[in-house]
Design a protein around this motif. Structure first.
Motif, mmCIF file in Angstrom:
data_model
loop_
_atom_site.group_PDB
_atom_site.id
_atom_site.type_symbol
_atom_site.label_atom_id
_atom_site.label_comp_id
_atom_site.label_asym_id
_atom_site.label_seq_id
_atom_site.Cartn_x
_atom_site.Cartn_y
_atom_site.Cartn_z
ATOM 1 N N ALA A 195 68.631 144.185 52.645
ATOM 2 C CA ALA A 195 67.682 144.064 51.939
ATOM 3 C C ALA A 195 66.968 142.564 51.837
ATOM 4 N N ALA A 196 67.266 141.861 52.721
ATOM 5 C CA ALA A 196 67.017 140.350 52.815
ATOM 6 C C ALA A 196 65.668 140.281 52.555
ATOM 7 N N TYR A 197 64.636 140.988 52.931
ATOM 8 C CA TYR A 197 63.122 140.976 52.790
ATOM 9 C C TYR A 197 62.458 142.308 51.945
ATOM 10 N N SER A 198 63.308 142.981 51.359
ATOM 11 C CA SER A 198 62.939 144.314 50.590
ATOM 12 C C SER A 198 61.846 143.888 49.543
ATOM 13 N N GLU A 199 61.072 144.821 49.272
ATOM 14 C CA GLU A 199 60.518 144.878 48.130
ATOM 15 C C GLU A 199 61.320 145.501 46.972
ATOM 16 N N PHE A 200 61.287 145.057 45.905
ATOM 17 C CA PHE A 200 62.220 145.739 44.737
ATOM 18 C C PHE A 200 61.184 146.289 43.516
#
Ligand code: IPE
Ligand code: IPE
Ligand code: MG
Length: 239
Positions: A195-200
């Motif tokens: 999830a290092a660069y995931s959008e939440f």
């Protein structure tokens, strides 16, 4: 921005959904499976290549025994009832999480789901079952150490890539979008590395109320997000 390649969902709020209706928690989990079935179909139609669903966490064993048994039963029922349909719909099933601790019949079903659908080319449905990131990363580190000890690699070969390929999600792209229902705003040990660069997106609705329209809305919102990956926005560079 292009469509998300990989959407991961923390399906939360089954218990509260049931409580609000004066029903037992199991009723919420059952309704949750119905919602999940619809969302899988919708994701396939929306041309999402990867959909991950968090179904049972490594911490969920701490729930009352009867609830754990119900959740295991629902997984079995889901695979028995839906696997043939999923296969017909060209869905490829992948399971992530620790399998060793699971009952033999469940392991058998999980293996069967993966084996039957391995050559399918449509949606890849990743089911996170008995999944916890810390457990996954720990197992990856054990494999790394074993590979160093046996001389397959040296300590200098330990790169982020070397770690990624030893995770359960090897060859699955990192999630572009992580959705959690029920209003809770935490990851609960889900895909910490990936999830290092995931959008939440945190949605207030309980999981059994989640519909394909929520998914479509989340994708629309995703398109409005600006992802920078540590860089500078394209329009800033032009100035
Ligand atoms: C999500 O709903 C399902 C699982 C974690 C298996 P919950 O059972 O966590 O529902 P709440 O959070 O108690 O409402
Ligand atoms: C996360 O939900 C796990 C799943 C959705 C399977 P939980 O309900 O278990 O998470 P916490 O306990 O609220 O953090
Ligand atoms: Mg919960």
């Amino acid at each position: 921005m292009s469509n998300p390649r990989h959407i991961a969902i923390i399906m939360d709020g089954n218990g509260r959904w049931a409580k609000a209706r004066g029903l037992p928690r199991t009723a919420g989990h059952k309704a949750g499976v119905d919602a999940l079935r619809e969302v899988i179909r919708a994701a396939g139609k929306m041309d999402i290549p990867f959909l991950t669903l968090f179904a049972f966490s490594s911490e969920n064993w701490s729930r009352p025994r009867s609830e754990v048994t119900d959740l295991m039963g629902l997984l079995k029922l889901f695979i028995r009832r839906d696997l043939a349909d999923l296969h017909r719909e060209n869905v490829r099933v992948r399971i992530i999480g620790e399998r060793q601790d699971l009952a033999k019949d469940i392991r058998g079903l999980l293996d069967e789901a993966e084996t039957l659908t391995v050559r399918n080319t449509g949606l890849t449905l990743v089911i996170a079952f008995n999944y916890g990131s810390r457990n996954e990363i720990t197992r990856a580190v054990q494999r790394l150490v074993a590979d160093v000890a046996s001389g397959v690699i040296t300590h200098e070969d330990i790169t982020p890539e070397a770690i990624s390929v030893r995770l359960d999600t090897a060859d699955i792209p990192d999630p572009d979008l992580i959705i959690r229902t029920s209003g809770e705003m935490r990851l609960s040990n889900f895909l910490l590395w990936q999830a290092a660069y995931s959008e939440f997106m945190f949605l207030p609705c309980y999981w059994p109320d989640f519909r394909p329209s929520h998914l479509a809305e989340a994708i629309e919102t995703f398109h409005m997000r600006e992802r920078r990956f540590g860089g500078v926005a394209a329009q800033e560079i032009a100035l």
